[in-house]
Design an enzyme around this catalytic site. Structure first.
Site, PDB file in Angstrom:
ATOM      1  N   HIS A  56       2.279  -1.158  -3.357  1.00 30.36           N
ATOM      2  CA  HIS A  56       3.228  -1.069  -4.466  1.00 30.36           C
ATOM      3  C   HIS A  56       2.815  -2.052  -5.552  1.00 30.36           C
ATOM      4  O   HIS A  56       1.799  -2.743  -5.413  1.00 30.36           O
ATOM      5  CB  HIS A  56       4.662  -1.298  -4.003  1.00 30.36           C
ATOM      6  CG  HIS A  56       4.918  -2.648  -3.412  1.00 30.36           C
ATOM      7  ND1 HIS A  56       4.394  -3.059  -2.192  1.00 30.36           N
ATOM      8  CD2 HIS A  56       5.654  -3.704  -3.858  1.00 30.36           C
ATOM      9  CE1 HIS A  56       4.790  -4.283  -1.926  1.00 30.36           C
ATOM     10  NE2 HIS A  56       5.546  -4.701  -2.926  1.00 30.36           N
ATOM     11  N   HIS A  58       4.131  -4.868  -7.012  1.00 34.13           N
ATOM     12  CA  HIS A  58       4.525  -6.264  -7.175  1.00 34.13           C
ATOM     13  C   HIS A  58       3.308  -7.193  -7.170  1.00 34.13           C
ATOM     14  O   HIS A  58       2.329  -6.956  -6.456  1.00 34.13           O
ATOM     15  CB  HIS A  58       5.512  -6.663  -6.083  1.00 34.13           C
ATOM     16  CG  HIS A  58       6.859  -6.027  -6.266  1.00 34.13           C
ATOM     17  ND1 HIS A  58       7.770  -5.907  -5.239  1.00 34.13           N
ATOM     18  CD2 HIS A  58       7.453  -5.465  -7.357  1.00 34.13           C
ATOM     19  CE1 HIS A  58       8.870  -5.302  -5.702  1.00 34.13           C
ATOM     20  NE2 HIS A  58       8.687  -5.026  -6.980  1.00 34.13           N
ATOM     21  N   ASP A  60       2.539 -10.026  -5.917  1.00 32.12           N
ATOM     22  CA  ASP A  60       2.017 -10.645  -4.702  1.00 32.12           C
ATOM     23  C   ASP A  60       1.229  -9.643  -3.850  1.00 32.12           C
ATOM     24  O   ASP A  60       0.711 -10.006  -2.792  1.00 32.12           O
ATOM     25  CB  ASP A  60       3.139 -11.297  -3.885  1.00 32.12           C
ATOM     26  CG  ASP A  60       4.205 -10.327  -3.427  1.00 32.12           C
ATOM     27  OD1 ASP A  60       4.576  -9.429  -4.217  1.00 32.12           O
ATOM     28  OD2 ASP A  60       4.684 -10.457  -2.283  1.00 32.12           O
ATOM     29  N   HIS A  61       1.130  -8.411  -4.327  1.00 32.44           N
ATOM     30  CA  HIS A  61       0.307  -7.399  -3.657  1.00 32.44           C
ATOM     31  C   HIS A  61      -0.855  -6.938  -4.539  1.00 32.44           C
ATOM     32  O   HIS A  61      -1.845  -6.428  -4.025  1.00 32.44           O
ATOM     33  CB  HIS A  61       1.171  -6.204  -3.245  1.00 32.44           C
ATOM     34  CG  HIS A  61       2.162  -6.552  -2.179  1.00 32.44           C
ATOM     35  ND1 HIS A  61       2.019  -6.208  -0.864  1.00 32.44           N
ATOM     36  CD2 HIS A  61       3.308  -7.282  -2.247  1.00 32.44           C
ATOM     37  CE1 HIS A  61       3.030  -6.686  -0.159  1.00 32.44           C
ATOM     38  NE2 HIS A  61       3.828  -7.351  -0.985  1.00 32.44           N
ATOM     39  N   HIS A 115      11.845  -0.078  -1.360  1.00 35.62           N
ATOM     40  CA  HIS A 115      11.540  -1.422  -1.879  1.00 35.62           C
ATOM     41  C   HIS A 115      11.190  -1.325  -3.354  1.00 35.62           C
ATOM     42  O   HIS A 115      11.637  -2.130  -4.174  1.00 35.62           O
ATOM     43  CB  HIS A 115      10.407  -2.036  -1.077  1.00 35.62           C
ATOM     44  CG  HIS A 115       9.980  -3.381  -1.566  1.00 35.62           C
ATOM     45  ND1 HIS A 115      10.792  -4.493  -1.525  1.00 35.62           N
ATOM     46  CD2 HIS A 115       8.804  -3.805  -2.132  1.00 35.62           C
ATOM     47  CE1 HIS A 115      10.160  -5.536  -2.023  1.00 35.62           C
ATOM     48  NE2 HIS A 115       8.948  -5.137  -2.410  1.00 35.62           N
ATOM     49  N   ASP A 135       5.882  -3.477   2.001  1.00 34.98           N
ATOM     50  CA  ASP A 135       7.200  -4.107   2.029  1.00 34.98           C
ATOM     51  C   ASP A 135       8.312  -3.104   2.316  1.00 34.98           C
ATOM     52  O   ASP A 135       9.475  -3.346   1.980  1.00 34.98           O
ATOM     53  CB  ASP A 135       7.475  -4.809   0.694  1.00 34.98           C
ATOM     54  CG  ASP A 135       6.646  -6.071   0.523  1.00 34.98           C
ATOM     55  OD1 ASP A 135       5.806  -6.357   1.405  1.00 34.98           O
ATOM     56  OD2 ASP A 135       6.810  -6.758  -0.494  1.00 34.98           O
ATOM     57  N   HIS A 175       4.310  -8.820   5.008  1.00 39.89           N
ATOM     58  CA  HIS A 175       4.715 -10.228   5.072  1.00 39.89           C
ATOM     59  C   HIS A 175       5.072 -10.598   6.508  1.00 39.89           C
ATOM     60  O   HIS A 175       5.448  -9.736   7.313  1.00 39.89           O
ATOM     61  CB  HIS A 175       5.941 -10.496   4.191  1.00 39.89           C
ATOM     62  CG  HIS A 175       5.711 -10.288   2.736  1.00 39.89           C
ATOM     63  ND1 HIS A 175       5.345 -11.302   1.881  1.00 39.89           N
ATOM     64  CD2 HIS A 175       5.804  -9.165   1.971  1.00 39.89           C
ATOM     65  CE1 HIS A 175       5.224 -10.816   0.657  1.00 39.89           C
ATOM     66  NE2 HIS A 175       5.508  -9.527   0.684  1.00 39.89           N
TER      67      HIS A 175
END
Length: 263
Positions: A56, A58, A60-61, A115, A135, A175
């Site tokens: 996805h 975001h 942090d990905h 998410h 996520d 995560h």
């Protein structure tokens, strides 16, 4: 299919993944935020990263994309509706597409909104099936819906897709949240013996050698699969006294997600 789960040890507790073909050494990097660790792991194994997949949009990905592409020339894949959210996307994916890695690895794309609304998971139809779930699904938990998500969509993803996968499916989340998620399970279902036993075990684990769950175990320890648990429903009514007498599974899921948001 060869799998390396890479613990980033960052504040977000991210896992990155490499999936490689044992015949050709070609590899797919999933959400390679820590591009240095991913590149070092590939080099150590003698693999060549030829593709990158973001589950996805975001940061942090996706944060390692630019450096990874610059050093490998890998093609970037993500949900087809993320083309305006992820820079440099080479291939948009939809439900039922197949991501091939080398000669031997084929991964089915699942369109798994919740998410975010442009989230994909990858499912490996191997002897021991595996789900790389970003996520959407965590060990003993579910993704939040704060940033572009929808809890009703997440409920339908769980019920219509995840619950129908083989119980032997190994779970590879984006995560490492298992300890806190198990504590939430026991807050909602204090008599869950499986969760009690697993919490004692994983408290001692090294995230570099993380516990790998299965869907069968998730159905025992993850509140978001346990929507008909009498204890869970009784505790939910204590938290929300105005719940209707006839409580449908979607309402249970949404109230659990609401509680977890504040827990």
């Amino acid at each position: 299919m060869l799998v390396e789960q890479i613990w980033t040890a960052n504040a977000y507790r991210n896992f990155n993944y490499l999936i490689a073909c044992p015949e050709t050494g070609e590899a797919l990097a999933i959400d390679p935020l820590d591009h240095r660790q991913c590149l070092a792991t590939a080099k150590r194994n003698g693999w060549q990263i030829t593709q990158i997949l973001n589950t996805h949009e975001h940061g942090d990905h996706t944060g390692g994309n630019r450096a990874m592409v610059a050093q490998t020339g890998a093609k970037l894949l993500a949900h087809k509706n993320a083309k305006d959210k992820i820079r440099g996307l080479d291939q948009g994916l939809g439900a039922g597409d197949v991501v091939k890695v080398g000669k031997t690895v084929e991964l089915e794309v699942l369109d798994t909104p919740g998410h975010t609304l442009s989230h994909v998971c990858l499912f490996a139809h191997t002897d021991l099936p595996a789900l790389f779930c970003g996520d959407t699904l965590f060990n003993a938990g579910a993704g939040n819906c704060y940033h572009g998500g929808d809890p009703i969509a997440l409920y339908h993803t769980f019920i219509q897709q995840l619950t129908k996968l083989p119980d032997t499916t190994r779970i590879y989340p984006g995560h490492e949240y298992i300890i806190n998620n198990l504590r939430f399970t026991l807050d909602r279902e204090p008599d869950n013996a499986q969760a009690i036993a697993l919490l004692s075990k994983v408290k001692l684990q090294d995230p570099n050698q993380a516990f790998v769950s299965t869907l069968a175990l998730e159905k025992e320890i993850n509140t978001f699969f346990r929507l008909d648990s009498p204890t869970l429903i009784r505790k939910l009514r204590e938290a929300f006294p105005d719940l209707p007498k006839d409580l449908d599974p979607q309402k249970v899921f949404l109230k659990l997600r609401e509680l977890r948001n504040k827990w």
